[in-house]
Design an enzyme around this catalytic site. Structure first.
Site, PDB file in Angstrom:
ATOM      1  N   ASP A   1       0.811  -1.215   0.000  1.00 47.24           N
ATOM      2  CA  ASP A   1       0.000   0.000   0.000  1.00 47.24           C
ATOM      3  C   ASP A   1       0.845   1.266   0.000  1.00 47.24           C
ATOM      4  O   ASP A   1       0.322   2.361   0.163  1.00 47.24           O
ATOM      5  CB  ASP A   1      -0.897   0.073   1.252  1.00 47.24           C
ATOM      6  CG  ASP A   1      -1.707  -1.178   1.470  1.00 47.24           C
ATOM      7  OD1 ASP A   1      -1.777  -2.009   0.548  1.00 47.24           O
ATOM      8  OD2 ASP A   1      -2.261  -1.326   2.568  1.00 47.24           O
TER       9      ASP A   1
ATOM     10  N   LYS B   1     -15.447  -2.556   0.591  1.00 48.03           N
ATOM     11  CA  LYS B   1     -14.588  -2.969  -0.517  1.00 48.03           C
ATOM     12  C   LYS B   1     -15.516  -3.361  -1.654  1.00 48.03           C
ATOM     13  O   LYS B   1     -16.159  -4.419  -1.594  1.00 48.03           O
ATOM     14  CB  LYS B   1     -13.732  -4.163  -0.099  1.00 48.03           C
ATOM     15  CG  LYS B   1     -12.640  -3.828   0.933  1.00 48.03           C
ATOM     16  CD  LYS B   1     -12.003  -5.102   1.474  1.00 48.03           C
ATOM     17  CE  LYS B   1     -10.686  -4.810   2.188  1.00 48.03           C
ATOM     18  NZ  LYS B   1     -10.167  -6.005   2.898  1.00 48.03           N
TER      19      LYS B   1
HETATM   20  P1  PGA Z   1      -6.491  -6.191   1.424  1.00 48.49           P
HETATM   21  O1  PGA Z   1      -6.171  -4.938   2.327  1.00 48.49           O
HETATM   22  O2  PGA Z   1      -6.797  -5.688   0.054  1.00 48.49           O
HETATM   23  O3  PGA Z   1      -5.222  -6.983   1.498  1.00 48.49           O
HETATM   24  O4  PGA Z   1      -7.648  -6.921   2.023  1.00 48.49           O
HETATM   25  C1  PGA Z   1      -7.025  -3.883   2.550  1.00 48.49           C
HETATM   26  C2  PGA Z   1      -7.547  -3.907   3.966  1.00 48.49           C
HETATM   27  O5  PGA Z   1      -7.385  -4.906   4.677  1.00 48.49           O
HETATM   28  O6  PGA Z   1      -8.148  -2.962   4.419  1.00 48.49           O
HETATM   29 ZN    ZN Z   2      -8.428  -4.495   6.514  1.00 48.82          ZN
END
Ligand code: PGA
Ligand code: ZN
Length: 431
Positions: A209, A343
């Site tokens: 990230d 998400k």
């Molecule tokens: P991930 O990370 O895409 O690895 O799930 C994002 C998060 O956990 O907030």
């Molecule tokens: Zn998370």
């Protein structure tokens, strides 16, 4: 009307295949790409990110089947439709799939088309994308979210020994998004300096990230580094902190292994859920932490609820909820957590994302618009966060193109809105 839909396989920020769609209307071509995370879906209701599974190609992660589904069935169903009718478009896509978990066409197929149609819908109406999203979700206020910047990366996102996935700063004292961006960037660069002095150049490597990933092992060590960086910026009063523990990644049975990435474990760092509650409570006393995501295993609803009800900070459900309507409903009923991590690729369509946000805000939950570890240059979630007034967005560090794409779009939106721009600021939880 929609005249043509063409999908292709592209790569995400980790170099793993993902889906991109070009959707054509009389107004032009509208492109969308879907993000991706590590596949951890377990429940029968959780949506499926479809992949080819052909080990001879991209280690099984190709998406050629998904591309076929879009260019075939989905395209046939949508040609001729009015792109402003998002609900009907999303319903048509969902109806094509006979499964509850979107496993036939793939949620990745659906989301790519749903986003591209949303962009086309905005163009058809000749309004900005965030405005179209606001119309679709019945929002009258266009709210620039507070950015939660990942400053330190650990967990499965980085090659250090740190168990916690993200240590973030939330500049809630900023008055505009632009100011929040400046605070985030300056703090990040000061942190780089702090880490360089203590750990040398290798400490400044970054994770998925964009967060800095020094080889530290305790939560407090990371928080201290960030505090020192904040001190150097002179913005101390304006910055709060947020954590994404992603505890599911290191839960073994009923214990949490804080040394889960270390080759030589002493066994000393195996914590019970009660130890974890104690640790979080102490951390919230010692540092200005306002939000903790995934403090326990995704299936440990009991301790998540226990901790939430201490009311020490906001508790965000990530894998616990999987952005899934049924799970969100259950967590609201049982008061398990008090914020939704949204998400979009775990839902599949814009219409369902709007429903999930509505459900959360009706329950007075916070909503965190979230990126994935595998991102693309598509900045759609920035417009989505403004249009749905989520109040907060986490899109990684103020570093790396696929993260910055979202933040830069928010700068543009704030400029375009001018006097009309509302910045979530201190109202980030319930804008
Ligand atoms: P991930 O990370 O895409 O690895 O799930 C994002 C998060 O956990 O907030
Ligand atoms: Zn998370």
């Amino acid at each position: 009307v929609i005249t043509k839909i063409r999908a292709r396989q592209i790569l995400d920020s980790r170099g793993i295949p993902t889906v991109e769609v070009d959707l054509h209307t009389n107004k032009g071509m509208f492109r969308a790409a879907v993000p991706s995370g590590p596949s951890t879906s377990t429940g029968v209701h959780d949506v499926v990110e479809l992949r080819d599974g052909d080990k001879g190609k991209y280690l099984g992660k190709g998406v050629s089947g998904v591309i076929k589904n879009i260019n075939g069935k989905i395209s046939e169903a949508l040609i001729g439709m009015d792109p402003t009718l998002q609900t009907q478009i999303d319903q048509a896509i969902v109806d094509l799939d006979k499964t509850e978990n979107k496993g036939e066409l793939g949620a990745n197929a659906m989301l790519a088309v749903s986003i591209a149609a949303c962009k086309a819908g905005a163009a058809e109406k000749e309004v900005s994308l965030y405005k179209h999203v606001a119309d679709l979700s019945g929002q009258t206020n266009l709210v620039l979210p507070i950015p939660a910047f990942t400053l330190i990366s650990g967990g499965k996102h980085a090659g250090n020994n740190l168990a916690i996935q993200e240590i973030m700063i939330v500049p809630i004292g900023a008055v505009t998004f632009e100011e929040a961006m400046q605070i985030g960037s300056e703090t990040y660069h000061h942190l780089k300096g702090v880490i360089f002095e203590k750990y040398g150049p290798t400490g400044c490597n970054v994770g998925d990230d964009g967060g800095l990933a020094p080889n530290i092992s305790s939560f407090a060590e990371g928080l201290d580094l960030v505090m020192e960086a904040i001190d150097r910026t002179g913005y101390s009063g304006k910055i709060k902190m947020a954590l994404d523990v992603a505890a599911t990644n290191f839960c073994i049975g009923t214990k949490y292994d804080l040394d889960f990435k270390s080759p030589n474990k002493s066994g000393q760092n195996f914590k019970s859920a009660e130890d974890m509650i104690e640790m979080y409570t102490q951390l919230c006393r010692d540092y200005p932490i306002v939000s903790i995501e995934e403090p326990f295993d995704k299936d440990d609803w009991e301790h998540t609820k226990l901790f939430t009800n201490l009311r020490i900070c906001q508790v965000v459900g990530d894998q616990l909820l999987m952005s899934n309507i049924k799970r969100i409903e259950k967590a609201i009923d049982e008061s398990t957590c008090n914020a939704l991590l949204l998400k979009v690729n775990q839902i599949g369509t814009i219409t369902e994302a709007i429903q999930a946000v509505k459900m959360a805000t009706d329950a007075h939950w916070g909503v965190v618009m979230s990126h994935r570890c595998g991102e693309t240059e598509d900045s759609f979630i920035a417009d989505l966060a403004v249009g749905m007034a989520t109040g907060i967005i986490k899109a990684g560090a103020p570093c790396r193109g696929e993260r910055i794409a979202k933040y830069n779009q928010l700068l543009r939106i704030e400029e375009e809105l001018g006097d009309k721009a509302i910045f979530a600021g201190k109202n980030w939880r319930l804008p």
